[in-house]
Design a protein around this motif. Sequence first.
Motif, mmCIF file in Angstrom:
data_model
loop_
_atom_site.group_PDB
_atom_site.id
_atom_site.type_symbol
_atom_site.label_atom_id
_atom_site.label_comp_id
_atom_site.label_asym_id
_atom_site.label_seq_id
_atom_site.Cartn_x
_atom_site.Cartn_y
_atom_site.Cartn_z
ATOM 1 N N ILE A 1 -7.321 -2.571 8.479
ATOM 2 C CA ILE A 1 -7.681 -1.199 8.805
ATOM 3 C C ILE A 1 -7.550 -0.395 7.514
ATOM 4 C CG2 ILE A 1 -6.932 -1.352 11.212
ATOM 5 C CD1 ILE A 1 -4.435 0.262 10.390
ATOM 6 N N GLU A 2 -8.098 0.808 7.522
ATOM 7 C CA GLU A 2 -7.927 1.683 6.374
ATOM 8 C C GLU A 2 -7.121 2.897 6.797
ATOM 9 O OE1 GLU A 2 -11.088 2.544 3.676
ATOM 10 O OE2 GLU A 2 -12.128 0.681 4.181
ATOM 11 N N SER A 3 -6.162 3.260 5.973
ATOM 12 C CA SER A 3 -5.330 4.431 6.221
ATOM 13 C C SER A 3 -4.978 5.058 4.881
ATOM 14 C CB SER A 3 -4.055 4.021 6.961
ATOM 15 O OG SER A 3 -3.234 5.137 7.188
ATOM 16 N N ALA A 4 -5.144 6.357 4.801
ATOM 17 C CA ALA A 4 -4.849 7.096 3.565
ATOM 18 C C ALA A 4 -5.585 6.484 2.372
ATOM 19 C CB ALA A 4 -3.347 7.152 3.322
ATOM 20 N N GLY A 5 -6.796 5.972 2.624
ATOM 21 C CA GLY A 5 -7.609 5.400 1.551
ATOM 22 C C GLY A 5 -7.195 4.011 1.105
ATOM 23 N N ALA B 1 1.080 -3.220 3.795
ATOM 24 C CA ALA B 1 0.552 -3.958 2.657
ATOM 25 C C ALA B 1 -0.825 -4.532 2.982
ATOM 26 C CB ALA B 1 1.501 -5.095 2.274
ATOM 27 N N TYR B 2 -1.469 -5.069 1.954
ATOM 28 C CA TYR B 2 -2.781 -5.695 2.120
ATOM 29 C C TYR B 2 -2.775 -7.041 1.418
ATOM 30 C CZ TYR B 2 -7.670 -6.820 1.710
ATOM 31 O OH TYR B 2 -8.865 -7.476 1.773
ATOM 32 N N ALA C 1 0.852 -1.188 0.000
ATOM 33 C CA ALA C 1 0.000 0.000 0.000
ATOM 34 C C ALA C 1 0.891 1.243 0.000
ATOM 35 C CB ALA C 1 -0.916 0.005 1.217
ATOM 36 N N PHE C 2 1.863 1.287 0.908
ATOM 37 C CA PHE C 2 2.859 2.347 0.911
ATOM 38 C C PHE C 2 4.000 1.954 1.829
ATOM 39 C CE2 PHE C 2 -0.624 3.542 3.709
ATOM 40 C CZ PHE C 2 -0.013 3.880 4.901
#
Length: 65
Positions: free
Chosen positions: A30-34, A21-22, A8-9
């Motif tokens: 969880i969700e972070s920064a979309g 990562a996902y 993810a980043f």
Amino acid sequence: KELQGEVAFDYQQGDSYTLYAYTGLIDEYIESAGCKINIQIAITYDEETDKTRIYLATPIINQDW
């Protein structure tokens, strides 16, 4: 690779590197920064002890590292 995760980043700050990562193989996230996140890998290096530490958590590390 084994977890089939997608980054993810990530970022590096000094002697620390962190990757978020996902993966669909783990239900919780969880969700972070979309972005969905359910894997965190943190790598730190301690010059005094000359040791590298690697932390792996899901969904994220919940303590100081």
